[in-house]
Design a protein around this motif. Structure first.
Motif, PDB file in Angstrom:
ATOM      1  N   TYR A  48       0.947  -1.222  -0.025  1.00  0.00           N
ATOM      2  CA  TYR A  48       0.063  -0.090   0.009  1.00  0.00           C
ATOM      3  C   TYR A  48       0.747   1.461   0.051  1.00  0.00           C
ATOM      4  O   TYR A  48       2.127   1.193   0.193  1.00  0.00           O
ATOM      5  CB  TYR A  48      -1.041  -0.020   1.077  1.00  0.00           C
ATOM      6  N   TYR A 186      -8.283  -4.452   2.834  1.00  0.00           N
ATOM      7  CA  TYR A 186      -7.438  -3.640   2.024  1.00  0.00           C
ATOM      8  C   TYR A 186      -6.908  -4.466   0.899  1.00  0.00           C
ATOM      9  O   TYR A 186      -6.623  -5.816   1.048  1.00  0.00           O
ATOM     10  CB  TYR A 186      -6.294  -2.978   2.757  1.00  0.00           C
ATOM     11  N   ARG A 188      -5.001  -4.377  -3.511  1.00  0.00           N
ATOM     12  CA  ARG A 188      -4.217  -3.557  -4.473  1.00  0.00           C
ATOM     13  C   ARG A 188      -4.701  -4.179  -5.760  1.00  0.00           C
ATOM     14  O   ARG A 188      -4.779  -5.442  -5.974  1.00  0.00           O
ATOM     15  CB  ARG A 188      -2.820  -3.517  -3.930  1.00  0.00           C
ATOM     16  N   MET A 251      -4.504   1.304  -4.756  1.00  0.00           N
ATOM     17  CA  MET A 251      -4.777   0.886  -3.414  1.00  0.00           C
ATOM     18  C   MET A 251      -5.999   0.924  -3.021  1.00  0.00           C
ATOM     19  O   MET A 251      -6.615   2.110  -3.336  1.00  0.00           O
ATOM     20  CB  MET A 251      -3.871   1.578  -2.454  1.00  0.00           C
TER      21      MET A 251
END
Ligand SMILES: Cc1cc2nc3c(=O)[nH]c(=O)nc-3n(C[C@H](O)[C@H](O)[C@H](O)COP(=O)(O)OP(=O)(O)OC[C@H]3O[C@@H](n4cnc5c(N)ncnc54)[C@H](O)[C@@H]3O)c2cc1C
Length: 415
Positions: A48, A186, A188, A251
């Protein structure tokens, strides 16, 4: 400058703050070693980006040799940009503009920054060393003990072992972090897909927080474009050091309520991505495409916590920095910046103590007295932002998702 061993510092944790402090002390000729629990430098995905503000940049400028500081800026994204708050269909509610000044705010890739912070610390970072306790005694004053039964002596011990700190319970016994109701998944995704940028031109330099109609749900995304390719920039400015690859990426983070996270998904990459996909079905198609194209091994779950102000530091000559002290939800981009600020401040105080200007105990107490107010101001700000943007408070949520977007044109057509 030669390293003298009459004053030694042992740091647990080779994250942002631990490495930054090691750089600061190395430059001042202080004998410093960093002990990291992970078995090697890049075992976990750290895919990130982080936004460095003036505190983070200043700390890096003070701690790093000049070429390494320039390397951080050269590989960072272009200065400036915006943060847009939108509804779930990406209709703008309002926008914050960042200053276009090279030293004001910069977005950098965390893995690249960590690689820069490791440059020149060869032989001083020790992997597979999980710190578990600090003892008084030993030839230098303190002893840092590890899970494998080993120990090292040091004049000063610094806990920089992150949000799940193993040293915190001993060094700051009354300050374990508190859970918040929110969590984030999270991920990406490659920025360029099938030869084209997945992010439309209108959002080229924008971070976006899309707030869902139902309170407690939001989606964040931003693209990270390397200014200069890390391979080329490292070869020029830090020859011989490990350089990460630098493919541009997006991200993203799906924010949801902790109670919505099913038991057992932590570490289960497929289940995490499925959770993100399921929770983002009502968002704009661009957001759904981001989740669908995510790189699986970069998907992580983060249960947000907030640090509590320490009332007592239990071991003189030992202290802590960064998330280990002042964990905060990732709203406002303060966590890493505050951690770097701690490192430069503690470095300055320790160098003063080593030069004979004050005792080690005074130096550490001075650091703690100065750090706690600014760090917990950042914690309060981050927690307040989280509540306002994702909480159940009806009025701000209604204004953000119903009123303001109606006043703005569509940012990204859905077709
Ligand atoms: C998705 C995301 C986006 C973020 N964006 C931003 C941003 O834009 N701006 C910003 O300022 N901040 C941001 N942050 C927060 C920032 O990454 C953290 O605040 C920062 O990394 C904290 O640094 P640290 O040195 O305290 O801990 P860390 O960088 O977490 O390092 C701790 C280290 O200690 C090691 N460790 C753990 N236990 C032990 C042990 N017992 N012994 C030895 N080593 C141990 C860990 O393996 C790790 O390497 C973001 C965080 C996330 C998750």
């Amino acid at each position: 400058m030669g390293i003298s061993t009459d004053f030694s510092v042992a740091i647990s944790g080779a994250g942002l703050s631990g490495l930054c402090l090691a750089q600061y002390l190395m430059r001042a000729g202080i004998d410093v070693h960093v002990y990291e629990r992970d078995p090697g430098p890049f075992v976990r995905q750290q895919g990130y980006r982080i936004i460095l503000d003036r505190y983070g940049l200043e700390a890096l400028r003070e701690s790093l040799p000049r070429p390494l500081y320039r390397l951080a800026l050269a590989t960072g994204d272009e200065p400036g940009g915006h943060l847009r708050f939108t509804d779930s269909r990406l209709r703008n509610a309002f926008t914050i503009n960042f200053k276009i000044e090279p030293n004001a705010t910069r977005q950098v890739d965390r893995l690249t920054l960590r690689s820069i912070l490791m440059c020149g610390l060869d032989g001083r970072i020790h992997y597979g060393k999980a710190a578990v306790a600090v003892d008084n005694g030993g030839p230098a004053g303190l002893r840092l003990r590890f899970a494998d039964g080993g120990a090292v002596a040091a004049t000063v011990v610094v806990g920089a072992d992150g949000v799940g700190s193993d040293l915190r319970a001993q060094l700051m016994p009354d300050a374990g972090p508190a859970n918040t109701p929110m969590a984030g998944v999270y991920g990406r995704s490659p920025l360029r897909q099938n030869g084209e940028s997945i992010i439309p031109d209108a959002l080229r330099t924008s971070g976006v927080l899309a707030i869902a109609d139902s309170p407690g749900r939001a989606f964040f995304f931003t693209s990270m474009r390397f200014g200069e390719s890390p391979r080329e920039a490292f070869a020029r400015m830090a020859p011989g050091s490990y350089a990460p690859t630098g493919d541009d990426y997006v991200m993203w983070g799906l924010l949801l309520r902790r109670e919505e996270v099913p038991a057992g998904v932590r570490g289960n990459l497929l289940a995490l991505r499925e959770l993100a996909a399921r929770m983002s079905t009502d968002f704009h198609p661009l957001i759904r495409r981001l989740v669908e194209s995510a790189e699986l091994d970069a998907t992580v779950l983060n249960l947000f916590v907030t640090g509590r102000r320490p009332q007592r530091w239990a071991v003189p000559r030992a202290t802590m920095m960064g998330d280990a002290v002042h964990a905060m939800p990732p709203f406002g981009a303060h966590g890493g910046n505050t951690a770097l600020r701690d490192a430069a401040l503690l470095g300055e105080r320790l160098v003063e103590a080593r030069a004979g200007g004050m005792s080690v105990e005074e130096a550490i107490a001075g650091y703690q007295d100065e750090m706690v107010p600014y760090a917990f101001h950042a914690v309060d700000t981050a927690a307040g932002l989280m509540r306002r943007l994702t909480g159940g408070a009806a009025a701000p949520h209604w204004v953000l998702t119903r009123v303001l977007p109606r006043l703005h044109r569509v940012t990204v057509p859905e077709a």
